[in-house]
Design a protein around this motif. Structure first.
Motif, PDB file in Angstrom:
ATOM      1  N   SER A 276      51.826  35.724  36.949  1.00  0.00           N
ATOM      2  CA  SER A 276      51.413  34.913  35.760  1.00  0.00           C
ATOM      3  C   SER A 276      52.603  34.253  35.083  1.00  0.00           C
ATOM      4  N   SER A 277      53.670  34.736  35.230  1.00  0.00           N
ATOM      5  CA  SER A 277      55.021  34.011  35.045  1.00  0.00           C
ATOM      6  C   SER A 277      55.272  32.809  35.660  1.00  0.00           C
ATOM      7  N   ILE A 278      54.715  32.694  36.929  1.00  0.00           N
ATOM      8  CA  ILE A 278      55.111  31.670  38.001  1.00  0.00           C
ATOM      9  C   ILE A 278      53.975  30.617  37.760  1.00  0.00           C
ATOM     10  N   ALA A 279      52.432  31.083  37.606  1.00  0.00           N
ATOM     11  CA  ALA A 279      51.519  30.250  37.986  1.00  0.00           C
ATOM     12  C   ALA A 279      51.506  29.496  36.624  1.00  0.00           C
ATOM     13  N   SER A 280      50.643  27.931  36.906  1.00  0.00           N
ATOM     14  CA  SER A 280      50.560  27.235  35.820  1.00  0.00           C
ATOM     15  C   SER A 280      49.167  27.506  35.091  1.00  0.00           C
ATOM     16  N   LYS A 281      48.180  28.328  35.703  1.00  0.00           N
ATOM     17  CA  LYS A 281      46.924  28.711  34.962  1.00  0.00           C
ATOM     18  C   LYS A 281      46.642  30.160  35.058  1.00  0.00           C
ATOM     19  N   PRO A 282      45.798  30.563  34.554  1.00  0.00           N
ATOM     20  CA  PRO A 282      45.384  32.091  34.524  1.00  0.00           C
ATOM     21  C   PRO A 282      45.084  32.510  35.806  1.00  0.00           C
ATOM     22  N   ILE A 283      45.623  34.060  36.398  1.00  0.00           N
ATOM     23  CA  ILE A 283      45.303  34.412  37.304  1.00  0.00           C
ATOM     24  C   ILE A 283      43.972  35.088  37.426  1.00  0.00           C
ATOM     25  N   GLU A 284      43.235  35.000  38.654  1.00  0.00           N
ATOM     26  CA  GLU A 284      41.961  35.645  38.761  1.00  0.00           C
ATOM     27  C   GLU A 284      42.215  37.235  39.147  1.00  0.00           C
ATOM     28  N   THR A 285      41.653  38.311  38.501  1.00  0.00           N
ATOM     29  CA  THR A 285      41.908  39.398  38.770  1.00  0.00           C
ATOM     30  C   THR A 285      40.472  40.309  38.993  1.00  0.00           C
ATOM     31  N   PHE A 286      40.731  41.284  39.732  1.00  0.00           N
ATOM     32  CA  PHE A 286      39.625  41.983  40.492  1.00  0.00           C
ATOM     33  C   PHE A 286      39.721  43.584  40.435  1.00  0.00           C
ATOM     34  N   SER A 287      38.752  44.183  39.738  1.00  0.00           N
ATOM     35  CA  SER A 287      38.847  45.554  39.757  1.00  0.00           C
ATOM     36  C   SER A 287      37.376  46.231  40.193  1.00  0.00           C
ATOM     37  N   VAL A 288      37.231  47.514  40.519  1.00  0.00           N
ATOM     38  CA  VAL A 288      36.289  48.440  41.041  1.00  0.00           C
ATOM     39  C   VAL A 288      36.354  49.662  40.396  1.00  0.00           C
ATOM     40  N   GLY A 289      35.257  50.100  39.924  1.00  0.00           N
ATOM     41  CA  GLY A 289      35.087  51.321  39.197  1.00  0.00           C
ATOM     42  C   GLY A 289      33.738  52.139  39.425  1.00  0.00           C
ATOM     43  N   PHE A 290      33.245  53.139  38.812  1.00  0.00           N
ATOM     44  CA  PHE A 290      32.060  53.769  38.979  1.00  0.00           C
ATOM     45  C   PHE A 290      31.221  53.958  37.854  1.00  0.00           C
ATOM     46  N   LYS A 291      30.120  53.780  38.095  1.00  0.00           N
ATOM     47  CA  LYS A 291      29.045  54.089  36.939  1.00  0.00           C
ATOM     48  C   LYS A 291      29.087  55.317  36.230  1.00  0.00           C
ATOM     49  N   ASN A 292      29.212  55.612  35.131  1.00  0.00           N
ATOM     50  CA  ASN A 292      29.108  56.753  34.507  1.00  0.00           C
ATOM     51  C   ASN A 292      30.049  57.792  34.884  1.00  0.00           C
ATOM     52  N   GLU A 293      31.467  57.573  35.213  1.00  0.00           N
ATOM     53  CA  GLU A 293      32.394  58.327  35.813  1.00  0.00           C
ATOM     54  C   GLU A 293      33.582  58.179  35.140  1.00  0.00           C
ATOM     55  N   MET A 294      33.581  58.242  34.261  1.00  0.00           N
ATOM     56  CA  MET A 294      35.028  57.976  33.006  1.00  0.00           C
ATOM     57  C   MET A 294      36.178  58.813  33.475  1.00  0.00           C
ATOM     58  N   GLU A 307      43.959  41.424  30.045  1.00  0.00           N
ATOM     59  CA  GLU A 307      43.954  40.940  28.792  1.00  0.00           C
ATOM     60  C   GLU A 307      45.524  40.633  28.416  1.00  0.00           C
ATOM     61  N   TYR A 308      46.349  41.493  28.650  1.00  0.00           N
ATOM     62  CA  TYR A 308      47.703  41.418  28.270  1.00  0.00           C
ATOM     63  C   TYR A 308      48.501  40.084  28.854  1.00  0.00           C
ATOM     64  N   PHE A 309      47.939  39.723  30.038  1.00  0.00           N
ATOM     65  CA  PHE A 309      48.687  38.738  30.824  1.00  0.00           C
ATOM     66  C   PHE A 309      47.786  37.493  31.006  1.00  0.00           C
ATOM     67  N   GLY A 310      46.655  37.557  30.100  1.00  0.00           N
ATOM     68  CA  GLY A 310      45.891  36.439  30.131  1.00  0.00           C
ATOM     69  C   GLY A 310      45.412  36.126  31.416  1.00  0.00           C
ATOM     70  N   ALA A 311      44.712  37.066  32.033  1.00  0.00           N
ATOM     71  CA  ALA A 311      44.166  36.843  33.338  1.00  0.00           C
ATOM     72  C   ALA A 311      42.673  36.678  33.176  1.00  0.00           C
ATOM     73  N   ASN A 312      41.815  35.878  34.173  1.00  0.00           N
ATOM     74  CA  ASN A 312      40.386  35.902  34.277  1.00  0.00           C
ATOM     75  C   ASN A 312      39.931  37.109  34.954  1.00  0.00           C
ATOM     76  N   HIS A 313      39.317  38.072  34.064  1.00  0.00           N
ATOM     77  CA  HIS A 313      38.926  39.473  35.062  1.00  0.00           C
ATOM     78  C   HIS A 313      37.887  39.552  35.285  1.00  0.00           C
ATOM     79  N   HIS A 314      37.615  40.289  36.340  1.00  0.00           N
ATOM     80  CA  HIS A 314      36.111  40.668  37.199  1.00  0.00           C
ATOM     81  C   HIS A 314      36.043  41.786  37.594  1.00  0.00           C
ATOM     82  N   GLU A 315      34.910  42.484  37.386  1.00  0.00           N
ATOM     83  CA  GLU A 315      34.563  43.987  37.779  1.00  0.00           C
ATOM     84  C   GLU A 315      33.341  44.031  38.621  1.00  0.00           C
ATOM     85  N   VAL A 316      33.425  45.134  39.287  1.00  0.00           N
ATOM     86  CA  VAL A 316      32.239  45.670  39.946  1.00  0.00           C
ATOM     87  C   VAL A 316      32.190  47.214  39.798  1.00  0.00           C
TER      88      VAL A 316
END
Length: 630
Positions: A276-294, A307-316
């Motif tokens: 994020s400190s190098i790129a000129s635009k927000p970084i795309e980030t990707f995470s995976v989790g589990f339904k109903n498994e907090m 959010e802290y680093f202003g990324a475009n975040h995506h989840e599955v």
């Protein structure tokens, strides 16, 4: 990133079967959907499938030198290719592409096999030297990219994937039982073995040379963990920060979109922070989790970091049905059972990333050199346990520990800490099925042919040259070339490439790793703080709220699922009359593992996941009851 393959009839000089090499290449379309290429010369043929990342238009492989006497096919990335290119141009070499692949050709031309020591990158490669009739195959020092071979004494087949080699009907589809025993121990099959008889993996940091009708398997790079005791803690922090920043910057070089696989931990977080400190635009980030498994999800932490680093975040999100339905497809891509429950989530998160980017950076590779796993505590402080008189350990402490329900990790730790022999101790802490469990599991007729010393021999091989070092550093360096290479990096490569995604690992940059592996043990674990110096160094980019999060690793709910909604799946898979497992293992032992787990008496999720993976692998590749070419 690509898939490479080849055939060399090195003994009889017969012409290559062109239809076979095309068939081999076609099994790897997912590794390289953008392009394909071939080189044929008498008894040798090279093939490749290309995922275009650098010099998209001009980097078609195979690539040759000026007089077309040297040819290369290459899977991976050479991150210092621009520096090498400039050096080679100054020495008179002429280039016809802008790709990193062509740098390999001219580097070999200039420095021979020593060129491998100059590459800062990840690779599985094949170089054909036509003048010398010499073939060189090599795998990068940390084994990020796989490379398999089959040699029947007359011809050599090689490929980035086993499926390509199995395209040849003359290659047997049979279980290597010694490798199966290794799998039960480690939960993966360590190099140079595979679960297929006759098919082998080139070890990390090794080369295979075919010349004058002979094959030579050699380790071309041996790590030297030389600690600089002139350095103070602050000196190490400063240079770690400098080297890590340089690594991430190098690995951001790409002519296509790039993103980050983001967990809730500090490793992927610091990669995102630097990007994020190098790129000129927000970084795309990707995470995976589990339904109903907090209790196992890290999605909240990953969202906060993004959010802290202003990324475009995506989840599955996944559930138990995804696991039971998609596990067989994952094994098709893995090609060998890897009983790490996070392998399937890796498939889904890279499938998600495919809609946005072509390259992802990951936080993989920091836990081993910085000693981030719980087992490193046992190795760091186990000497104190060994000072307790054996009579007290054996008659009081061990019986109490062994009687604890579901405490599989603690039991392994205590068993291993009581062992003085370093290699045996390491095997005990790694073991999913320990020796007693394997002896009970195997059917008698198969058990007779198993070498029980093979597990220790694997560890001893990687321990060569390390015996004078602190045992904690020994374990760290062995882990990096054993479990990291053939477990975590292996499924990372296979699952990402199944979705035509290139996964890069900045923490395994060669310059950075050379520094990290020189760290004294006291800077890796300080008191009860694992990855001590790493956390200090990352504070340049990360807030305390991220650094001080409790490390959980990437956990999955498989333990609970196997006791509840997937218990029927486990039983039907392993106990049916058509189960292949019962040809190798005792049914009553398998049933005992299942019932102890369902009842809650023991946590046998790791053992059961091993057996389920083996069963599905056997159906896919040996029985051939499942084929997928998606």
């Amino acid at each position: 990133m690509c898939g490479i393959c080849g055939i060399y009839n090195y003994q009889n000089n017969e012409p290559v079967n062109k239809r076979l090499i095309h068939s081999m290449n076609n099994t790897m379309v997912h590794r390289g959907p953008d392009d394909e290429g071939y080189y044929l010369k008498d008894s040798l043929m090279l093939g490749m499938r290309r995922l275009s990342i650098i010099d998209v238009e001009g980097g078609h492989q195979p690539i040759h030198n000026e007089d077309k006497s040297i040819w290369v096919v290459f899977n991976g990335e050479i991150y210092n290719f621009k520096e090498l290119r400039n050096d080679l141009k100054n020495k008179g070499h002429r280039f016809y592409t802008q790709s990193d692949t062509e740098v390999i050709v001219h580097s070999y031309e200039e420095w021979g096999d020593d060129c491998l020591l100059r590459f800062n990158g990840i690779f599985g490669l094949a170089i054909w030297d036509d003048k010398r009739k010499r073939l060189l195959l090599a795998r990068d020092p940390h084994g990020v990219k796989p490379l398999y071979v089959f040699n029947d004494g007359k011809r050599l087949l090689w490929s980035s994937e086993i499926k390509a080699i199995l395209s040849d009907s003359r290659v047997p589809r049979a279980v290597d039982r010694q490798s199966l025993d290794l799998f039960l121990t480690f939960r993966f099959v360590p190099s140079p073995f595979t679960l297929f008889q006759g098919i082998r993996k080139i070890r990390p940091g090794h080369k295979l040379v075919v010349e004058n009708n002979n094959l030579y398997d050699t380790r071309y790079i041996v790590p030297e963990a030389v600690t600089n005791y002139q350095f103070k803690e602050d000196d190490y922090i400063n240079v770690l920060q400098e080297k890590l920043e340089a690594s991430v910057k190098r690995q951001m070089v790409s002519d296509v979109p790039i993103g980050v696989l983001l967990s809730g931990g500090i490793d992927s977080a610091v990669v995102l922070a630097i990007m994020s400190s190098i790129a000129s635009k927000p970084i795309e980030t990707f995470s995976v989790g589990f339904k109903n498994e907090m209790d196992v999800n890290e999605l909240d932490e990953a969202r906060y970091t993004a959010e802290y680093f202003g990324a475009n975040h995506h989840e599955v999100l996944l559930d138990s049905l995804d696991y039971s339905e998609w596990l067989q497809k994952a094994i098709w891509y893995l090609e060998e059972p890897i009983a790490t429950t996070s392998s399937l989530p890796m498939y889904f998160v890279t499938k998600l990333a495919k809609d946005y980017v072509k390259v992802v950076l990951t936080g993989q590779g920091a836990d081993e050199p910085f000693c981030g796993y719980y087992r490193y505590f046992g190795e760091r402080y186990g000497y104190m346990y060994r000072k307790i008189p054996k009579i007290i350990r054996n008659q009081f402490l061990k019986p109490i520990i062994e009687s604890l329900p579901r405490q599989e990790r603690i039991k392994r730790a205590v068993r291993s800490m009581g062992t003085d022999d370093v290699a045996r101790r390491f095997v005990q802490i790694y073991s999913v099925f320990n020796k007693e469990m394997r002896d009970s599991l195997w059917r008698f007729e198969h058990k007779q042919n198993i070498d029980n010393s093979a597990c220790e021999e694997i560890v001893k091989y990687w321990r060569k040259g390390l015996k004078d070092m602190d045992p904690l550093i020994q374990m760290s360096m062995i882990d990096t070339r054993l479990s990291l290479a053939d477990d975590l990096l292996m499924y990372g490569d296979k699952m990402s490439m199944s979705n035509s995604i290139e996964a890069r690992v900045p923490f395994l940059d060669h310059e950075y790793m050379s520094l990290v592996e020189s760290l004294p043990a006291s800077l890796r674990i300080r008191g009860f703080t694992r990855k001590y110096i790493h956390k200090k160094a990352t504070s340049k980019w990360l807030p305390n709220q991220i650094i001080k999060r409790k490390k959980r690793g990437f956990e999955t709910p498989v333990d609970r699922w196997f006791r509840t909604e997937l218990s029927g799946f486990v039983q039907s898979t392993l106990l049916s009359d058509k189960s292949a497992s019962q040809n190798y293992f005792r049914k009553e032992s398998i049933n005992s593992l299942i019932q102890d787990h369902i009842s809650g008496r023991q946590n046998n999720s790791r053992q059961l996941f091993c057996l389920v993976n083996f069963e599905l692998w056997h159906k896919t590749f040996i029985e051939r009851s499942f084929d997928y070419y998606g």
